[in-house]
Enzyme design. Structure first.
Site, PDB file in Angstrom:
ATOM      1  NE  ARG A  59      43.359  42.426  43.192  1.00 30.48           N
ATOM      2  CZ  ARG A  59      42.937  42.558  41.952  1.00 30.48           C
ATOM      3  NH1 ARG A  59      43.781  42.408  40.939  1.00 30.48           N
ATOM      4  NH2 ARG A  59      41.667  42.808  41.698  1.00 30.48           N
ATOM      5  CE  LYS A 116      40.664  38.408  43.599  1.00 28.88           C
ATOM      6  NZ  LYS A 116      39.884  38.807  44.756  1.00 28.88           N
ATOM      7  CG  HIS A 162      36.911  36.775  40.896  1.00 29.31           C
ATOM      8  ND1 HIS A 162      36.894  38.012  40.307  1.00 29.31           N
ATOM      9  CD2 HIS A 162      37.079  37.014  42.212  1.00 29.31           C
ATOM     10  CE1 HIS A 162      37.036  38.952  41.225  1.00 29.31           C
ATOM     11  NE2 HIS A 162      37.148  38.375  42.398  1.00 29.31           N
ATOM     12  CB  SER A 214      36.757  44.727  41.853  1.00 33.15           C
ATOM     13  OG  SER A 214      36.965  45.218  43.141  1.00 33.15           O
ATOM     14  CE  LYS A 241      33.855  38.800  43.259  1.00 31.37           C
ATOM     15  NZ  LYS A 241      33.876  40.155  42.672  1.00 31.37           N
ATOM     16  CB  THR A 242      31.515  40.596  49.414  1.00 30.26           C
ATOM     17  OG1 THR A 242      32.753  40.117  48.876  1.00 30.26           O
ATOM     18  CG2 THR A 242      31.552  40.465  50.931  1.00 30.26           C
ATOM     19  CG  ASP A 273      36.886  37.375  46.013  1.00 30.78           C
ATOM     20  OD1 ASP A 273      36.161  38.108  45.336  1.00 30.78           O
ATOM     21  OD2 ASP A 273      38.115  37.348  45.882  1.00 30.78           O
ATOM     22  NE  ARG A 298      38.219  45.719  48.664  1.00 28.33           N
ATOM     23  CZ  ARG A 298      37.610  44.889  47.819  1.00 28.33           C
ATOM     24  NH1 ARG A 298      37.017  43.799  48.264  1.00 28.33           N
ATOM     25  NH2 ARG A 298      37.584  45.152  46.538  1.00 28.33           N
TER      26      ARG A 298
END
Ligand SMILES: Nc1ncnc2c1ncn2[C@@H]1O[C@H](COP(=O)(O)OP(=O)(O)OP(=O)(O)O)[C@@H](O)[C@H]1O
Ligand SMILES: O=C([O-])CC(=O)C(=O)O
Ligand SMILES: [Ca+2]
Ligand SMILES: [Mn+2]
Length: 665
Positions: free
Chosen positions: A183, A328, A347, A365, A369-370, A384, A449
């Site tokens: 991003r 996002k 988030h 990031s 989390k994932t 997410d 990703r």
């Protein structure tokens, strides 16, 4: 094939002509290596190749849409309404009311061999043509709309027309996002108008860099003109948020099959019935990422611009093809819309145990989390983006977006297995012949990703909603190696670390050891929040208090020394810590308090060497440990200075409490 018994049925519907069998051609004496001519198998009904090809595609089962007066729309009427809505979305705001739009791939030949819209030939095909005279060349052409295509159709579009698109050996679609592989938060702009002026967080530390309404319209026009100049555009009509009462309808107009498939996977996919009554979207994205913005335009500081207009409910993307911008960007919109409804947007990842205990996983990031919310022994609610309402939690998205650098089947089996047909693999490197992906190869980027629908995870909880969280886990990848692997937090500490939003990452590893750099990102997602961080923090505190949730800080980063000396804590250990949190056993452990940060740390956890639980034990250089700890404490203090002036709670009491929960030295 067995010859001659050709009453074929159930395998395509053709029937074998009755009558005498066609005699075989006999060529005298038969030798062993002779070619066998066997033309007596069933033949196809088609008389031309085109006709044969037309047999291949069966029409999707038609649904029976109902209009307001209770009568069914014809298929034609329905498509016309849809195209009218898309034409309105694509309309230039300075010229015609909307472009001529037509459904379908321009490359697909009509039965008569033509590729131009059928209206000229009086054939049945859905078109929408605003009844206005042509005032520019662009109003003379058609824009073909590829509407909510299926993954298979999008694969074909990507592979035929988009360079860098390949099917990998696991069945996923490998794509390239171009020059941008992450991003571009510095290029994000938010329209500052009468409403947002007062509502949003502006100024120092805020991710909301202002732009005016006029500039937004200039960029919007640029994106719309670009999209309309193309032969075809992709349109996705989908939903956000599994909570039916707070569901948002989104439309994504894009130029690439990659973008369309990415959003197909990441947003919630409507059923055909839901699509019938979709109507006008609540929010529209114009993704013209291949086309740059114009740097003569006011506020533009690069050739990339990601523009949010909350009043118009629109987002424009110019100059970046990184698909995460769409995901996002919509998350930012939710961070604006949901708090207005007293719903907290987060988030975070989220999963639920067999007994209904829900855990949230916050973190910047790459902190896990994932990875950690995808747990074979628990139901995945989402990886997410979530909402926490008066009744519980809901996932905003319909898919997951996993980092796949160094991905292994052993360590992350569910993510590994989710990479299959339908999944978008971004910027990965694969063998040119076998098409086997090499997840360790960072030649294109480190931020490789995989985007897949959430149901690709076998224990996904569909619908993706759950009761109130019992545990709130803050993840930090501390490359300084001084945060304990796990700390129990009181409510003030939870708020302190939520507002801090700390992680530390290491730069490129090639030129030897580098100092880790600390990152602070309020609410573990400063790039997406729209209001002052304390607004979200106050809501989180209130909800955690009311539900009696426990806060934890888990370091998924370094242990045994900083980056360069120590190592990243084993994923297997982190998983054991998480298991102990979920089961409630960690709550029962013995604790001791640490210096400086004042964390409560357990002295024992089953399956983990006890000495690593207190970082000071695993550092051989105790002096270096103390110095590093103080250094990090200083960075935390410095970061929170800007928040000290922002009073929340009764008489700013909460602010005081929160600040007191930070490092003390
Ligand atoms: N101890 C650990 N705990 C968690 N993750 C670890 C650990 N050690 C290594 N990893 C790796 O760190 C990465 C964590 O990335 P993950 O995709 O979970 O990030 P994320 O928090 O979801 O970020 P984003 O918001 O960008 O999607 C994975 O590649 C994972 O394999
Ligand atoms: O948004 C992205 O590109 C990836 C992501 O999840 C994050 O950075 O939080
Ligand atoms: Ca993730
Ligand atoms: Mn994320």
């Amino acid at each position: 094939m067995s010859a001659g018994n050709g009453n074929a049925n159930g395998d395509g519907g053709f029937s074998f002509p009755k009558g005498p069998a066609i005699p075989k051609i006999t060529t005298g004496a038969k030798r062993d290596n002779e070619i066998c001519h066997d033309d007596s198998g069933p033949t196809v009904k088609a008389t031309t190749l085109d006709e044969l090809h037309s047999l291949q595609k069966k029409r999707s089962a038609p649904t029976t849409p109902i209009n307001q007066s209770g009568t069914a729309f014809s298929e034609e009427e329905r498509q016309k309404i849809q195209l009218q809505s898309i034409s309105a979305s694509l309309a230039s705001l300075t010229r015609e009311s909307g472009p001529k739009v037509v459904r379908g791939d321009p490359a697909e030949k009509k039965a008569d061999g033509s590729t131009t819209p059928a209206y000229a030939h009086g054939q049945h095909q859905s078109i929408f043509s605003p009844a206005l005279g042509a005032v520019s060349d662009s109003s003379l052409k058609f824009t073909h709309v590829l509407y909510n295509l299926s993954p298979a159709e999008l694969y074909e579009q990507a592979i035929k027309y988009e360079k860098g698109s390949f099917i990998t050996s696991n069945g996923a679609l490998a794509t390239l996002s171009g020059a941008k592989t992450g991003r571009a938060p510095r290029d994000k702009r938010v329209v500052r108008d009468a409403t947002t002026e007062d509502e949003l967080w502006w100024g120092k530390g805020s991710p909301n860099i202002e732009m005016d309404e006029h500039t937004f319209m200039v960029n919007r026009e640029r994106a719309v003109d670009y999209l309309n100049s193309l032969e075809k555009v992709f349109v996705n009509d989908q939903f956000l948020n599994w909570d039916p009462e707070n569901r948002i309808k989104v439309r994504i107009v894009s130029a690439r099959a990659y973008h369309s498939l990415f959003m197909h996977n990441m947003c919630i996919r409507p059923t055909p019935e839901e699509l019938e009554s979709f109507g006008t979207p609540d929010f529209t994205i114009y993704n013209a990422g291949q086309f740059p913005c114009n740097r003569y335009t006011h506020y533009m500081t690069s050739s990339t611009s990601v523009d949010l207009n909350l009043s118009r409910r629109e987002m424009v993307i110019l100059g970046t093809q990184y698909a995460g911008e769409m995901k996002k960007g919509l998350f930012s919109v939710m961070h604006y819309l949901m708090p207005k409804r007293r719903i907290l947007s987060l988030h975070s990842g989220c999963n639920m145990g067999k007994d209904g205990d829900v855990a949230l996983f916050f973190g910047l990031s790459g902190t896990g989390k994932t990875t950690l919310s995808t747990d074979h022994n628990r139901y995945l609610i989402g990886d997410d983006e979530h909402c926490w309402t008066e009744t519980g939690v809901s996932n905003i998205e319909g898919g997951c977006y996993a980092k796949c650098v160094d991905l292994s089947r052993e360590k992350e089996p569910d993510i590994w297995n989710a990479i299959k047909f339908g999944t978008v693999l971004e910027n990965v490197v694969f063998d040119e012949h076998t098409r086997e992906v090499d997840y360790s190869d960072k030649s294109v980027t480190e931020n490789t990703r995989a985007a897949y629908p959430i149901e690709f995870i076998p224990n996904a909880k569909i619908p993706c909603v759950g009761p109130h969280p019992k545990n709130v886990i803050l993840l930090a990848c501390d490359a300084f190696g001084v945060l304990p692997p796990v700390s129990k937090l009181n409510l003030a500490q939870t708020m302190y670390h939520f507002i801090s939003g700390y992680t530390a990452l290491v730069a490129g590893t090639e030129d030897g050891i580098k100092e880790p750099t600390a990152t602070f990102s309020a609410c573990f997602g400063a790039a997406f929040i729209m209001l002052h961080p304390t607004k979200y923090a106050a809501m989180l505190a209130e909800k955690m208090k009311r539900q009696g949730a426990t806060g934890w800080l888990v370091n998924t980063g370094w242990s045994g020394g900083s980056y360069g000396v120590g190592n990243r804590i084993k994923l297997a250990y982190t998983r054991k810590i998480i298991v102990a949190i979920h089961s409630g056993s960690l709550l029962e452990a013995n604790y001791k308090k640490t210096d400086i940060f004042g964390f409560e740390i357990p002295t024992e956890i089953e399956g983990i060497p006890s000495e690593i639980l207190d970082p000071v034990n695993s550092w051989s250089d105790k002096k270096a440990h103390k110095e590093t700890l103080l250094k990090l404490g200083g960075l935390f203090k410095k970061n929170l200075e800007t928040f000290a002036n922002h009073k929340i709670g009764v008489d700013g009491k909460l602010t005081e409490e929160i600040l007191a929960a930070g490092p003390i030295f």
